[in-house]
Design an enzyme around this catalytic site. Structure first.
Site, PDB file in Angstrom:
ATOM      1  N   THR A 165       3.071 -43.390 -21.822  1.00  0.00           N
ATOM      2  CA  THR A 165       4.198 -43.043 -20.939  1.00  0.00           C
ATOM      3  C   THR A 165       3.793 -43.006 -19.477  1.00  0.00           C
ATOM      4  OG1 THR A 165       5.277 -41.756 -22.686  1.00  0.00           O
ATOM      5  CG2 THR A 165       5.929 -41.285 -20.412  1.00  0.00           C
ATOM      6  N   THR A 169       1.222 -34.749  -9.372  1.00  0.00           N
ATOM      7  CA  THR A 169       0.785 -33.365  -9.537  1.00  0.00           C
ATOM      8  C   THR A 169      -0.516 -33.100  -8.807  1.00  0.00           C
ATOM      9  OG1 THR A 169      -0.051 -31.794 -11.194  1.00  0.00           O
ATOM     10  CG2 THR A 169      -0.280 -34.101 -11.717  1.00  0.00           C
ATOM     11  N   ASP A 170      -0.730 -31.855  -8.403  1.00  0.00           N
ATOM     12  CA  ASP A 170      -2.004 -31.486  -7.774  1.00  0.00           C
ATOM     13  C   ASP A 170      -3.159 -31.532  -8.771  1.00  0.00           C
ATOM     14  OD1 ASP A 170      -1.329 -29.245  -9.266  1.00  0.00           O
ATOM     15  OD2 ASP A 170      -1.449 -27.824  -7.600  1.00  0.00           O
ATOM     16  N   GLU A 171      -2.857 -31.607 -10.059  1.00  0.00           N
ATOM     17  CA  GLU A 171      -3.923 -31.629 -11.066  1.00  0.00           C
ATOM     18  C   GLU A 171      -4.785 -32.885 -10.982  1.00  0.00           C
ATOM     19  OE1 GLU A 171      -3.172 -30.146 -15.018  1.00  0.00           O
ATOM     20  OE2 GLU A 171      -1.245 -29.323 -14.388  1.00  0.00           O
ATOM     21  N   TYR A 183      -4.137 -35.434 -19.473  1.00  0.00           N
ATOM     22  CA  TYR A 183      -2.873 -35.445 -18.724  1.00  0.00           C
ATOM     23  C   TYR A 183      -3.108 -35.812 -17.268  1.00  0.00           C
ATOM     24  CZ  TYR A 183       0.694 -33.535 -15.651  1.00  0.00           C
ATOM     25  OH  TYR A 183       1.605 -33.375 -14.636  1.00  0.00           O
ATOM     26  N   LYS A 221      -1.993 -39.166 -14.961  1.00  0.00           N
ATOM     27  CA  LYS A 221      -1.216 -39.100 -13.714  1.00  0.00           C
ATOM     28  C   LYS A 221      -1.995 -39.710 -12.547  1.00  0.00           C
ATOM     29  CE  LYS A 221       2.285 -37.433 -13.008  1.00  0.00           C
ATOM     30  NZ  LYS A 221       3.656 -38.023 -13.018  1.00  0.00           N
ATOM     31  N   ASP A 264     -10.322 -19.900 -24.227  1.00  0.00           N
ATOM     32  CA  ASP A 264      -9.897 -20.795 -23.155  1.00  0.00           C
ATOM     33  C   ASP A 264      -9.840 -22.231 -23.662  1.00  0.00           C
ATOM     34  OD1 ASP A 264      -9.029 -21.362 -20.642  1.00  0.00           O
ATOM     35  OD2 ASP A 264     -10.889 -20.836 -19.609  1.00  0.00           O
TER      36      ASP A 264
END
Length: 329
Positions: free
Chosen positions: A98, A123-125, A148, A152, A270
């Site tokens: 996608t 995104t800032d990621e 992810y 991006k 985590d």
């Protein structure tokens, strides 16, 4: 102006369509969305009969459909994306399909059909993680740490390449964590609210001290509109809220608003590659385009929590849709 908004049944996309039709009532918007588990056409029920709005059920990876739609529009704004980090760890291939292949398909059709503007919402990621000090700037090297964010970042680089190679008139925005109404309840704020409404405990990763910069969704929508109309072609614009909060601070705000205490917290292991801190600089978009956030975090979080508490049926319908979607798959 006629705009194709991809992923317009999702959280930010649906808020943007509503914002755009209110601000520019003469614009026409086509909403292309695949309606996967997190896409909800009910998010736009209040405008479904607006003569300037049209919904098309389809996937950005569908080459023939994308070409037919882009023939009708002046601009493309690409919100369509798989965005849940935990899901990307489990099934990264869906994110590549996608977020990378879908974006490539949109870019290619836009190039061939001579689109006037292509705005990629990112995104800032893509920048990775920060230490205790400093900010992400548009010049910060990309260093994604999850499947992810890697997908991006890949899409962002394709957008850049189409500008450099083919002179496609592109714009790219990278935002911090959004919050507000209509956010899918797998994300922190609506997820915690939905859990607490069922008297269940909320899971906090690790020590809960991961820091995020929070941006109210309608401030983000106004920023995208500003970049679309005033942004310099080929440029990247960071969009942040200047509201750094630890996950634990957000958790306590929600607990307090819902009359709960720390006994409702469950600390969990985590997740892999969990970025410690994000913080984004708005200097460029503020100084060059004149945008800055208008909603304080205190105002925004109250509006957000109140919305979810007053729209519990929306949460239930979303959760049922996800269950049905999983069964169909």
């Amino acid at each position: 102006m006629k705009i194709l908004v991809t992923g317009g049944a999702g959280f930010i996309g649906s808020c943007f369509i509503r914002h755009e039709l209110k601000k520019h009532p003469d614009y026409k918007i086509i909403n292309l969305d695949a309606l996967t588990y997190c896409g909800n056409i009910e998010n736009l029920k209040d405008i479904e009969n607006n003569p300037h709005y049209k919904f098309i059920h389809g996937n950005i990876c569908d080459k023939s459909l994308v070409r037919e739609i882009i023939k009708e529009v002046d601009c493309v704004i690409n919100f369509a994306a798989e965005s849940h980090v935990d899901n990307s760890i489990k099934t990264p291939e869906i994110f590549v399909e996608t977020n990378v292949s879908g974006t490539l398909n949109l870019l290619q059709a836009s190039k061939e059909l001579g689109i006037e503007r292509f705005l990629q919402v990112s995104t800032d990621e893509v920048y990775g993680t920060l230490g205790k000090d400093g900010y992400f700037y548009e010049t910060t090297p990309l260093a994604p740490n999850s499947p992810y964010s890697a997908s991006k970042a890949s899409a962002d680089l394709l957008v850049r390449a189409y500008h450099e190679t083919f002179k496609l008139p592109v714009l790219n925005t990278r935002c911090s964590n959004n919050y507000g109404p209509y956010q899918y309840p797998e994300k922190l704020i609506p997820y915690f609210i939905s859990k607490l409404l069922k008297n269940e405990k909320v899971p906090v990763y690790g020590d809960g001290l991961n820091v995020r910069d929070w941006l109210y969704v309608y401030d983000h929508c106004e920023a995208i509109d500003t970049v679309l109309h005033k942004g310099k072609i080929g440029e990247v614009y960071n969009i942040g809220g200047h509201n750094e909060k630890t996950n634990m601070e957000i958790t306590h705000l929600i607990l307090e608003a819902m009359g709960k205490d720390e006994t409702s917290i469950e600390y969990v292991k985590d997740r892999p590659g969990h970025d410690r801190r994000y913080a984004i600089s708005n200097d460029k978009i503020t100084s060059e385009l004149g945008w800055q956030p208008s909603i304080t975090f205190e105002e925004g979080i109250k509006l957000t929590i109140d919305w979810y508490l007053n729209n519990q049926e929306w949460i239930h319908s979303i959760e049922n849709k996800k269950l049905n979607y999983a069964k169909e798959k």
